[in-house]
Scaffold this active site. Structure first.
Site, short mmCIF file in Angstrom:
data_model
loop_
_atom_site.label_atom_id
_atom_site.label_comp_id
_atom_site.label_asym_id
_atom_site.label_seq_id
_atom_site.Cartn_x
_atom_site.Cartn_y
_atom_site.Cartn_z
N TYR A 88 34.02 -37.33 53.92
CA TYR A 88 32.59 -37.19 53.62
C TYR A 88 32.13 -35.81 54.08
O TYR A 88 32.47 -35.36 55.18
CB TYR A 88 31.81 -38.28 54.35
CG TYR A 88 30.30 -38.13 54.26
CD1 TYR A 88 29.61 -38.63 53.16
CD2 TYR A 88 29.57 -37.50 55.26
CE1 TYR A 88 28.23 -38.51 53.07
CE2 TYR A 88 28.19 -37.37 55.18
CZ TYR A 88 27.53 -37.87 54.07
OH TYR A 88 26.17 -37.73 53.98
N HIS A 89 31.33 -35.14 53.26
CA HIS A 89 30.90 -33.77 53.52
C HIS A 89 29.50 -33.76 54.11
O HIS A 89 28.52 -34.14 53.46
CB HIS A 89 30.90 -32.97 52.21
CG HIS A 89 30.95 -31.49 52.39
ND1 HIS A 89 29.99 -30.80 53.10
CD2 HIS A 89 31.84 -30.56 51.95
CE1 HIS A 89 30.29 -29.51 53.08
NE2 HIS A 89 31.41 -29.33 52.40
N GLY A 90 29.37 -33.31 55.36
CA GLY A 90 28.06 -33.18 55.98
C GLY A 90 27.33 -31.95 55.49
O GLY A 90 27.86 -31.14 54.72
#
Length: 299
Positions: A88-90
């Protein structure tokens, strides 16, 4: 007074992200000094650069421990050989930088990273990207890296997820399935990964606002700077690998990532979303994320 308050607010919102950017450029300068002093001309991915990589990894790991009390869990789930990490990309992938640093310190292992084309437009970072194994991530590049035994990481949501996901931690993958095609061709497992509280540490001003989404789709550039940088607790979790199945199609593999029955007891949820569901308070809470720095029982 109004001007002073405005400047103070801007500093509070953006000083930590700007500090991270400064440290990234400082890392590149240190690599250039190392290259010049040692007259290093070897391949940036070769072992010749390991001492420089260890120095940088140690710096970022100290920063991670001090500012975010960083923890890494599930390293035993990484295969000894090649594999594809899906994460998951913050709003700022600083958690991923922490992961790379600790992985190298613990295992002396590189994980090559597929990055958005925007990253390669930033001036003055060429050597740093090469030494840390950041690549545009074409199909051919990924296959070569996997063939050479490397781990390869990719965030299917990429910059789009960074900008338009929020404290609900919804995945913004669209129809991305290139990682599944590469995994099938290379015959390697897919490993899900997620960092707890990454959205509480850094956020963007955008959610799903149509005008900004359209602007991004046209330019493919970040249409707003990230803000935040509070010292919330970061824990990165690496999930169980989804093994290569010679009888599965690309579409079925994508569906398996989305409805993987191999990740803990979350048999009907996505592999990555299962990690989020297990380890993340939804919606995310900055206050709770700060208090977790003192939660010894969780640790």
């Amino acid at each position: 007074v109004i001007i002073s308050l405005t400047i103070s607010a801007i500093l509070v919102f953006f000083i930590v992200p700007l500090t991270i950017l400064f440290f990234i450029y400082l890392s590149n300068i240190l690599l250039l000094i190392y290259q010049r002093n040692g007259e290093v001309k070897a391949d940036p991915l070769s072992d010749v650069w390991d001492s420089a990589r260890k120095t940088l990894a140690s710096f970022w790991d100290i920063y991670a421990r001090i500012w975010h009390g960083y923890e890494l869990h599930g390293v035993e789930n990484l295969p000894e050989g090649p594999g594809i990490l899906v994460y998951y990309h913050g709003a700022i992938p600083i958690d991923y930088l922490y992961f790379l640093s600790r992985l190298f310190l613990w295992k002396k292992r590189l994980c090559l990273s597929v990055a958005d084309h925007f990253v390669f437009r930033l001036p003055g970072l060429k050597l740093l990207l090469e030494v840390t194994g950041v690549m545009p991530g074409t199909r051919e590049e990924c296959l070569i890296a996997l063939k050479n035994g490397h781990l390869v990481s990719v965030s299917p949501g990429g910059l789009r997820e960074a900008l338009f996901s929020d404290e609900s931690y919804q995945l913004v993958w669209g129809n991305r399935k290139g990682f599944a095609q590469v995994a099938l061709e290379a015959k390697v497992p897919i490993i899900p990964m997620y960092t707890q509280n990454v959205r509480e540490g850094y956020r963007t001003f955008l959610k799903e606002r149509r005008i900004f989404r359209q602007l991004y789709e046209i330019t493919r550039l970040p249409v707003t700077p990230p803000y935040g940088g509070l010292p919330v607790k970061f824990r990165t979790y690496i999930g169980k690998p989804i093994p290569y199945d010679p009888n599965i199609t690309t579409e079925e593999l994508v569906e398996k990532v989305c409805k993987g029955n191999l990740l803990f007891s979350f048999q009907t949820k996505t592999a990555v979303q299962a990690l989020i569901s297990k380890h993340q308070t939804i919606p995310g809470s900055i206050w709770k994320a700060l208090l977790e720095r003192f939660d010894k029982r969780r640790k």
